[in-house]
Design an enzyme around this catalytic site. Structure first.
Site, PDB file in Angstrom:
ATOM      1  NE  ARG A 285      -4.240  -1.454   0.080  1.00  0.00           N
ATOM      2  CZ  ARG A 285      -4.386  -2.515  -0.716  1.00  0.00           C
ATOM      3  NH1 ARG A 285      -3.412  -2.879  -1.532  1.00  0.00           N
ATOM      4  NH2 ARG A 285      -5.512  -3.210  -0.724  1.00  0.00           N
TER       5      ARG A 285
ATOM      6  CD  GLU B  99      -3.042   3.424  -5.004  1.00  0.00           C
ATOM      7  OE1 GLU B  99      -4.009   2.663  -5.075  1.00  0.00           O
ATOM      8  OE2 GLU B  99      -1.967   3.129  -4.435  1.00  0.00           O
TER       9      GLU B  99
ATOM     10  CG  HIS C 247      -3.797  -0.539  -6.349  1.00  0.00           C
ATOM     11  ND1 HIS C 247      -4.011   0.067  -5.152  1.00  0.00           N
ATOM     12  CD2 HIS C 247      -3.852  -1.877  -6.077  1.00  0.00           C
ATOM     13  CE1 HIS C 247      -4.181  -0.835  -4.205  1.00  0.00           C
ATOM     14  NE2 HIS C 247      -4.086  -2.026  -4.744  1.00  0.00           N
TER      15      HIS C 247
HETATM   16  C1  DGY Z   1      -5.880  -6.155  -2.898  1.00  0.00           C
HETATM   17  O1  DGY Z   1      -6.617  -7.120  -3.151  1.00  0.00           O
HETATM   18  O2  DGY Z   1      -5.820  -5.628  -1.799  1.00  0.00           O
HETATM   19  C2  DGY Z   1      -5.040  -5.651  -4.013  1.00  0.00           C
HETATM   20  O3  DGY Z   1      -4.323  -4.536  -3.650  1.00  0.00           O
HETATM   21  C3  DGY Z   1      -5.901  -5.339  -5.197  1.00  0.00           C
HETATM   22  O4  DGY Z   1      -6.772  -4.321  -4.881  1.00  0.00           O
END
Ligand code: DGY
Length: 323
Positions: free
Chosen positions: A239, A268, A287
């Protein structure tokens, strides 16, 4: 069991396979033919009489949203990450939360390995070079580095981190890792557990595979970058807020980091005029690490199965611990 009396709400378009199943089995209030997301006011109004919520697109699930969920039996999030969800608030409303672990591991590990390779070889830049017609001009092009013999430090050695290790080992990298707990199978996996500081000092490449939580927020800050090898390369698929974006900018601009490649960023989406986009030594993807057809279908179907289990009063398949 006839589930048609149960109302399920989705806040944006979902995968066709998941739509077909939910639409056949429940009263499904959806956003399938529309663009973007269901507006907040409309979502809150629909949730007032909903039995389940199919949550996607990082919608903020907080006290405000939960106050509109008087009979919701599950919040089924169509991703593995759930940092958009206030788990304590869900717990105080007695609403269980599910996510989609497992099914996206290979897709995300593949993307991580692609970004590690990108940090070594800059395929994206090479593509631009060729497509902009400069190949024939014999302009000098940045030379890459080998992966073989280099040390990859993996921060967060869960399902995804350990699959990244296998792929890196296939490229003859040595793998060290840092995790909250040392695993018991290091010898079998041919990996070495180290402290976070040791990992920063020893790694030629670092892959960040942790979840975002209070202990990982801002983990890669000025101090962490200062401890890294000169010319190290950094990959983030976890993240954005795990990295302090200002500190990353400085580390790339000063050459402390030779390259970074990230699928996630803080903020983001990155605004088009963000200064990090002016740097030549960063590659960014939007992402999309789990974004393969098979994986996104599997994530959506697991989300549906969690919803159906909740409506039938059965055990949830992949419940997130809320307390
Ligand atoms: C998740 O599943 O958390 C990935 O980052 C895709 O959004």
């Amino acid at each position: 069991m006839d589930l048609k009396n149960f109302k399920v709400v989705a806040n944006q378009k979902i995968r066709d396979c998941a739509f077909a199943k939910l639409n056949a089995e429940v009263n499904f209030v959806n956003w399938q033919d529309k663009k973007g997301r269901m507006p907040k006011e409309q979502l809150y109004a629909e949730l007032e009489t909903a039995d389940a919520f199919f949550s996607s697109g990082n919608v903020k699930i907080d006290e405000e949203l939960l106050s509109h969920c008087p009979r919701v039996k599950v919040i089924a999030q169509a991703s593995v990450g759930y940092d958009n969800i206030d788990l304590a608030a869900c717990s105080s409303h007695n609403i269980p939360v599910t996510n989609t672990p497992g099914v996206l591991v290979d897709a995300v590990a593949d993307h991580t390995m692609a970004l590690i390779l990108e940090c070594a070889r800059n395929i994206a830049g090479a593509d631009l070079h060729v497509k902009s017609g400069t190949w024939g001009q014999r302009k000098p092009f940045r030379m890459g580095v080998d992966l073989a013999g280099k040390t990859l430090g993996i921060v967060g050695f869960g399902d995804i981190g350990s699959e990244v290790a296998l792929r890196a080992q296939a490229s003859k990298m040595n793998v060290i890792y840092h995790n909250r707990h040392q695993r018991s199978d290091d010898a079998e996996r041919k990996v070495r557990y180290v402290s976070f500081d040791e990992l920063l000092k020893e790694s030629d490449f670092i892959a960040i595979c942790v979840t975002l939580n209070p202990s990982t927020r801002g983990l890669f800050n000025q101090e962490a970058f200062a401890k890294m090898k000169q010319g190290a390369r950094l990959v983030n698929i976890s993240r954005g807020p795990v990295i302090d974006s200002e500190a990353l900018y400085d580390a790339l601009a000063s050459g402390k980091l030779a390259w970074a490649a990230a699928d996630v960023f803080d903020p983001e989406p990155i605004p088009g005029d963000h200064k990090i986009l002016t740097l030549p030594n960063i590659t960014l993807t939007p992402h999309m690490a789990s974004s393969t057809k098979e994986t996104r279908d599997a994530m959506a179907m697991l989300t549906v199965d969690n919803i159906l289990a909740a409506l039938k009063g059965e055990n949830l398949l992949t419940e997130v611990k809320t307390r």
